[in-house]
Motif scaffolding. Structure first.
Motif, PDB file in Angstrom:
ATOM      1  N   LEU A 184      19.824 -31.432 -55.670  1.00 22.94           N
ATOM      2  CA  LEU A 184      20.380 -31.849 -56.958  1.00 22.94           C
ATOM      3  C   LEU A 184      21.027 -30.680 -57.681  1.00 22.94           C
ATOM      4  O   LEU A 184      22.071 -30.836 -58.328  1.00 22.94           O
ATOM      5  CB  LEU A 184      19.285 -32.466 -57.825  1.00 22.94           C
ATOM      6  N   ALA A 185      20.415 -29.509 -57.600  1.00 22.94           N
ATOM      7  CA  ALA A 185      20.986 -28.336 -58.261  1.00 22.94           C
ATOM      8  C   ALA A 185      22.333 -27.963 -57.668  1.00 22.94           C
ATOM      9  O   ALA A 185      23.228 -27.474 -58.377  1.00 22.94           O
ATOM     10  CB  ALA A 185      20.020 -27.151 -58.150  1.00 22.94           C
ATOM     11  N   ALA A 186      22.505 -28.219 -56.381  1.00 19.46           N
ATOM     12  CA  ALA A 186      23.733 -27.822 -55.691  1.00 19.46           C
ATOM     13  C   ALA A 186      24.886 -28.783 -55.920  1.00 19.46           C
ATOM     14  O   ALA A 186      26.027 -28.460 -55.573  1.00 19.46           O
ATOM     15  CB  ALA A 186      23.463 -27.689 -54.193  1.00 19.46           C
TER      16      ALA A 186
ATOM     17  N   LEU B 211       9.833 -32.136 -52.225  1.00 19.01           N
ATOM     18  CA  LEU B 211      10.182 -32.089 -53.641  1.00 19.01           C
ATOM     19  C   LEU B 211      11.054 -30.872 -53.933  1.00 19.01           C
ATOM     20  O   LEU B 211      12.065 -30.970 -54.640  1.00 19.01           O
ATOM     21  CB  LEU B 211       8.907 -32.064 -54.489  1.00 19.01           C
ATOM     22  N   ALA B 212      10.690 -29.728 -53.377  1.00 23.76           N
ATOM     23  CA  ALA B 212      11.505 -28.523 -53.569  1.00 23.76           C
ATOM     24  C   ALA B 212      12.895 -28.708 -52.985  1.00 23.76           C
ATOM     25  O   ALA B 212      13.906 -28.322 -53.599  1.00 23.76           O
ATOM     26  CB  ALA B 212      10.805 -27.318 -52.933  1.00 23.76           C
ATOM     27  N   ASP B 213      12.980 -29.308 -51.801  1.00 19.06           N
ATOM     28  CA  ASP B 213      14.288 -29.568 -51.196  1.00 19.06           C
ATOM     29  C   ASP B 213      15.112 -30.533 -52.050  1.00 19.06           C
ATOM     30  O   ASP B 213      16.332 -30.374 -52.189  1.00 19.06           O
ATOM     31  CB  ASP B 213      14.107 -30.152 -49.793  1.00 19.06           C
ATOM     32  N   GLY B 214      14.459 -31.533 -52.616  1.00 15.53           N
ATOM     33  CA  GLY B 214      15.170 -32.470 -53.478  1.00 15.53           C
ATOM     34  C   GLY B 214      15.748 -31.793 -54.706  1.00 15.53           C
ATOM     35  O   GLY B 214      16.879 -32.088 -55.123  1.00 15.53           O
ATOM     36  N   LEU B 215      14.992 -30.885 -55.289  1.00 14.49           N
ATOM     37  CA  LEU B 215      15.499 -30.142 -56.448  1.00 14.49           C
ATOM     38  C   LEU B 215      16.673 -29.246 -56.050  1.00 14.49           C
ATOM     39  O   LEU B 215      17.668 -29.147 -56.782  1.00 14.49           O
ATOM     40  CB  LEU B 215      14.375 -29.311 -57.061  1.00 14.49           C
ATOM     41  N   ARG B 216      16.568 -28.607 -54.897  1.00 12.02           N
ATOM     42  CA  ARG B 216      17.684 -27.763 -54.440  1.00 12.02           C
ATOM     43  C   ARG B 216      18.948 -28.591 -54.241  1.00 12.02           C
ATOM     44  O   ARG B 216      20.060 -28.169 -54.624  1.00 12.02           O
ATOM     45  CB  ARG B 216      17.312 -27.067 -53.133  1.00 12.02           C
TER      46      ARG B 216
ATOM     47  N   ARG C  73      17.900 -20.965 -60.599  1.00  6.14           N
ATOM     48  CA  ARG C  73      18.688 -22.070 -61.161  1.00  6.14           C
ATOM     49  C   ARG C  73      17.842 -23.003 -62.028  1.00  6.14           C
ATOM     50  O   ARG C  73      18.401 -23.852 -62.742  1.00  6.14           O
ATOM     51  CB  ARG C  73      19.333 -22.885 -60.042  1.00  6.14           C
ATOM     52  N   PHE C  74      16.523 -22.874 -61.998  1.00  6.85           N
ATOM     53  CA  PHE C  74      15.654 -23.853 -62.647  1.00  6.85           C
ATOM     54  C   PHE C  74      14.851 -23.249 -63.796  1.00  6.85           C
ATOM     55  O   PHE C  74      14.386 -22.106 -63.728  1.00  6.85           O
ATOM     56  CB  PHE C  74      14.668 -24.441 -61.634  1.00  6.85           C
ATOM     57  N   HIS C  75      14.704 -24.055 -64.821  1.00  9.44           N
ATOM     58  CA  HIS C  75      13.738 -23.787 -65.882  1.00  9.44           C
ATOM     59  C   HIS C  75      12.813 -24.996 -65.954  1.00  9.44           C
ATOM     60  O   HIS C  75      13.266 -26.113 -66.198  1.00  9.44           O
ATOM     61  CB  HIS C  75      14.434 -23.584 -67.231  1.00  9.44           C
TER      62      HIS C  75
ATOM     63  N   ARG D 230      21.019 -22.409 -66.275  1.00 17.88           N
ATOM     64  CA  ARG D 230      19.809 -22.907 -65.613  1.00 17.88           C
ATOM     65  C   ARG D 230      19.617 -24.383 -65.924  1.00 17.88           C
ATOM     66  O   ARG D 230      19.907 -24.861 -67.028  1.00 17.88           O
ATOM     67  CB  ARG D 230      18.588 -22.109 -66.047  1.00 17.88           C
ATOM     68  N   LEU D 231      19.110 -25.118 -64.944  1.00 19.21           N
ATOM     69  CA  LEU D 231      18.830 -26.535 -65.091  1.00 19.21           C
ATOM     70  C   LEU D 231      17.400 -26.715 -65.612  1.00 19.21           C
ATOM     71  O   LEU D 231      16.451 -26.170 -65.036  1.00 19.21           O
ATOM     72  CB  LEU D 231      18.967 -27.257 -63.747  1.00 19.21           C
ATOM     73  N   THR D 232      17.261 -27.489 -66.673  1.00 19.63           N
ATOM     74  CA  THR D 232      15.930 -27.789 -67.203  1.00 19.63           C
ATOM     75  C   THR D 232      15.340 -28.967 -66.435  1.00 19.63           C
ATOM     76  O   THR D 232      15.911 -30.060 -66.405  1.00 19.63           O
ATOM     77  CB  THR D 232      15.993 -28.128 -68.696  1.00 19.63           C
ATOM     78  N   VAL D 233      14.198 -28.722 -65.794  1.00 14.02           N
ATOM     79  CA  VAL D 233      13.488 -29.744 -65.031  1.00 14.02           C
ATOM     80  C   VAL D 233      12.252 -30.125 -65.837  1.00 14.02           C
ATOM     81  O   VAL D 233      11.399 -29.281 -66.122  1.00 14.02           O
ATOM     82  CB  VAL D 233      13.093 -29.239 -63.633  1.00 14.02           C
ATOM     83  N   LEU D 234      12.151 -31.402 -66.194  1.00  8.25           N
ATOM     84  CA  LEU D 234      11.109 -31.856 -67.117  1.00  8.25           C
ATOM     85  C   LEU D 234      10.037 -32.676 -66.420  1.00  8.25           C
ATOM     86  O   LEU D 234      10.331 -33.637 -65.708  1.00  8.25           O
ATOM     87  CB  LEU D 234      11.751 -32.719 -68.216  1.00  8.25           C
ATOM     88  N   TYR D 235       8.773 -32.284 -66.644  1.00  8.21           N
ATOM     89  CA  TYR D 235       7.632 -33.162 -66.408  1.00  8.21           C
ATOM     90  C   TYR D 235       7.068 -33.506 -67.775  1.00  8.21           C
ATOM     91  O   TYR D 235       6.804 -32.609 -68.587  1.00  8.21           O
ATOM     92  CB  TYR D 235       6.542 -32.487 -65.569  1.00  8.21           C
ATOM     93  N   PHE D 236       6.889 -34.796 -68.068  1.00  7.49           N
ATOM     94  CA  PHE D 236       6.194 -35.164 -69.298  1.00  7.49           C
ATOM     95  C   PHE D 236       5.144 -36.214 -68.960  1.00  7.49           C
ATOM     96  O   PHE D 236       5.380 -37.120 -68.173  1.00  7.49           O
ATOM     97  CB  PHE D 236       7.164 -35.668 -70.378  1.00  7.49           C
TER      98      PHE D 236
END
Length: 368
Positions: free
Chosen positions: A326-328, A319-324, A215-217, A185-191
């Motif tokens: 990058l994950a791919a 934003l969701a599409d952008g994460l998809r 795929r995301f954490h 799983r890919l760690t997606v960070l907001y700080f």
């Protein structure tokens, strides 16, 4: 300017109520130091009332002014600018103000703490206007914000010097990450501090759209004014997010290093469009993949699809599409991270920003 080891040293008095660990003035002081400037601080704690602040700063300045070439009033210190101007004129020094942000925009427009027609709104606008008028030079962090000051307060462009928000590269640099609990799983960070321009509700909406994508954490690190609402919304919607309390500044680099993708700002606010953000620059300085909202300020230094991935502000689906995307594509994540890091090294290190700033201060001093 004073001779030191065969070269001239610019000696600067940093005067105001500020936290020396705050990223903006910490970075500027480091940038100046790396370029042969000396900084002496005349400071009181941030938030001290003006009636208490002024006498203490006057007493401190009286002890050091003879060994200073100029005064610099740091970020968010609009109310200290009149004092800085008065002390500078009395002692024959120029005065510079780091006009990092507009208090009226932040308090009235961004956070809506008071009505635009209120006495507080008029006071903040007057304070901004005077802080733009009195100093010899204004430091601004982006050309976009310089344009705002010119349009709103009629500040002349020649008076402004763009000193971008940069990153301490002695603290934020590429490093090894901790071993992942779940390598699949890919760690997606907001700080951050959950302020409006971060667009946390937009991030939550995007996570909801990715609910079925394993795929995301998602990890949220920090505390702030909007955290309680974010926690409540995540729980009500059944979103899987790891919420972590605010960590010490020294622990932020490891949090970034342990992420695969770092999120920038997504709120459609004036501040988001006019300002650079640490949450974008710090991960780029660490050679991490960044996904952020598309703003004029970011595009002053970075190119979408070359240095980082950008999506429209306040658009959860994008934003969701952008994460998809990058994950791919692990190769794209690596290319963006490496190119973003190189662009940071070219433009936003203390040595680079400080060299340009020192040259401007030298011109100011020699012109007097």
């Amino acid at each position: 300017m004073h001779p030191a080891g065969g070269q001239l040293t610019v000696r600067i008095c940093y005067l105001g109520g500020f936290d020396p660990q705050y990223s903006r003035n910490n970075f500027l002081r480091q940038a100046l130091a790396e370029n042969g400037c000396e900084v002496v601080m005349c400071r009181v704690p941030p938030g001290m009332p003006t009636a208490q602040k002024y006498p203490q700063l006057i007493a401190q300045y009286a002890k050091v002014w003879r060994n200073c070439d100029l005064l610099l009033v740091p970020e968010s210190q609009q109310t200290t600018v009149p004092l800085g101007w008065m002390l500078a004129r009395l002692t024959g020094k120029p005065v510079v103000f780091d006009f990092f942000l507009s208090m009226h925009e932040m308090v009235i427009t961004e956070r809506r703490q008071f009505s635009p027609r209120s006495r507080q709104a008029r006071r903040h606008a007057a304070s901004d206007r005077l802080a733009g008028y009195l100093p010899d030079i204004l430091l601004v962090q982006t050309r976009r914000f310089a344009s705002f000051l010119q349009a709103r307060y009629q500040v002349q462009p020649a008076k402004m010097h763009v000193a971008p928000l940069g990153v301490n590269d002695a603290v934020f640099f590429p490093r090894n990450r901790a071993i992942k609990k779940d390598p699949a799983r890919l760690t997606v960070l907001y700080f951050g501090s959950y302020i409006p321009n971060h667009g946390v509700p937009v991030i939550l909406d995007a996570i909801a759209l990715l609910r079925a994508d394993r795929r995301f954490h998602f990890r949220f690190v920090g505390d702030g004014e909007g955290k309680a609402a974010a926690l409540a919304a995540a729980q009500a919607r059944g979103l899987e997010i790891e919420f972590v309390a605010r960590v010490d500044f020294s622990a932020v680099p490891q949090q970034i290093s342990d992420a695969d993708i770092v999120l920038g700002v997504f709120g459609d606010t004036p501040q988001a469009d006019m300002a650079l953000a640490n949450k974008v620059l710090q991960p780029l300085a660490m050679c991490k993949t960044v996904l952020a909202g598309d703003t004029h300020s970011i595009r002053e230094h970075f190119v979408h699809g070359e240095h980082l991935q950008l999506v429209p502000l306040a658009n959860a689906a994008a934003l969701a599409d952008g994460l998809r995307a990058l994950a791919a594509d692990a190769g794209m994540r690596t290319r963006l991270a490496e190119a973003g890091y190189e662009r940071f090294r070219e433009r936003l290190t203390p040595r680079v920003v400080g060299a340009d700033l020192r040259a401007r201060l030298e011109r100011l001093l020699t012109a007097r």
